[in-house]
Enzyme design. Structure first.
Site, PDB file in Angstrom:
ATOM      1  N   GLU A 206      -8.639   3.110  12.746  1.00 40.76           N
ATOM      2  CA  GLU A 206      -8.327   2.236  13.881  1.00 40.76           C
ATOM      3  C   GLU A 206      -7.580   3.010  14.970  1.00 40.76           C
ATOM      4  O   GLU A 206      -7.827   2.805  16.160  1.00 40.76           O
ATOM      5  CB  GLU A 206      -7.517   1.025  13.429  1.00 40.76           C
TER       6      GLU A 206
ATOM      7  N   HIS B  77       0.838  -1.215   0.000  1.00 38.66           N
ATOM      8  CA  HIS B  77       0.000   0.000   0.000  1.00 38.66           C
ATOM      9  C   HIS B  77       0.861   1.249   0.000  1.00 38.66           C
ATOM     10  O   HIS B  77       1.037   1.861   1.049  1.00 38.66           O
ATOM     11  CB  HIS B  77      -0.905  -0.006   1.233  1.00 38.66           C
TER      12      HIS B  77
ATOM     13  N   GLY C 255      -6.168   4.579   5.164  1.00 35.92           N
ATOM     14  CA  GLY C 255      -7.212   5.282   5.905  1.00 35.92           C
ATOM     15  C   GLY C 255      -7.824   4.419   6.988  1.00 35.92           C
ATOM     16  O   GLY C 255      -8.173   4.912   8.062  1.00 35.92           O
ATOM     17  N   VAL C 256      -7.948   3.121   6.727  1.00 37.87           N
ATOM     18  CA  VAL C 256      -8.512   2.225   7.732  1.00 37.87           C
ATOM     19  C   VAL C 256      -7.620   2.187   8.978  1.00 37.87           C
ATOM     20  O   VAL C 256      -8.117   2.042  10.094  1.00 37.87           O
ATOM     21  CB  VAL C 256      -8.767   0.816   7.148  1.00 37.87           C
TER      22      VAL C 256
ATOM     23  N   ILE D 262       1.703   4.808   1.368  1.00 35.92           N
ATOM     24  CA  ILE D 262       0.710   5.674   2.008  1.00 35.92           C
ATOM     25  C   ILE D 262       0.063   4.881   3.138  1.00 35.92           C
ATOM     26  O   ILE D 262      -0.354   3.730   2.949  1.00 35.92           O
ATOM     27  CB  ILE D 262      -0.357   6.150   1.005  1.00 35.92           C
TER      28      ILE D 262
END
Length: 139
Positions: free
Chosen positions: A52, A38, A47-48, A44
């Site tokens: 979290e 990723h 977003g998850v 990067i």
């Protein structure tokens, strides 16, 4: 205080709770396994993972301030689990070696659910935000 462990622990041991607000920090490690995919060549932070981290920061407050406590609910028998993420926005990408500041502010309690307004910032600039709902779930 959190039950999370590496590689899913996204807040450091140092945090600050003042009233209804908790502030926690995390430095995104350049060698985190998520960067292998990723994205190759342009890592990067997902977003998850930001969500979290917001969840874990809110959880720090929920565990310390015990907003779930009622006559019917003994928090020693329960764990706080995320059951809702509303209005999530990702404003800027986060790259390796970035120091994140997470802020979670208690908004309200409804039955066995607690709600927090959360932000993630880098050098005082908001990079993400969401409203997180935690629910007391039996262990």
């Amino acid at each position: 205080m959190l039950p999370h462990k590496h590689p899913i622990l996204f807040v450091e041991n140092e945090y600050d709770i003042k009233g209804d607000t908790v502030v926690a920090w995390y430095t995104v490690p350049s060698n985190h396994p998520v960067f292998a995919g990723h994205f190759p060549g342009m890592p990067i932070w997902p977003g998850v993972h930001l969500i979290e981290g917001m969840n874990q920061t809110a959880g720090l407050h929920a565990l310390a301030a015990r907003p779930f406590v009622t006559d019917q609910l003994d928090t020693a028998q329960y764990v706080a689990m995320v059951t809702g993420v509303d209005n999530a926005k990702f404003r800027s990408p986060v790259f390796p070696n970035t120091r994140l500041t997470y802020t979670a502010t208690f908004v309200k309690k409804k039955f066995n659910k607690v709600f927090y307004d959360c932000t993630v910032s880098v050098l005082s600039k908001t990079v993400a935000n969401a409203t997180i709902c935690l629910t007391a779930t039996p262990r």
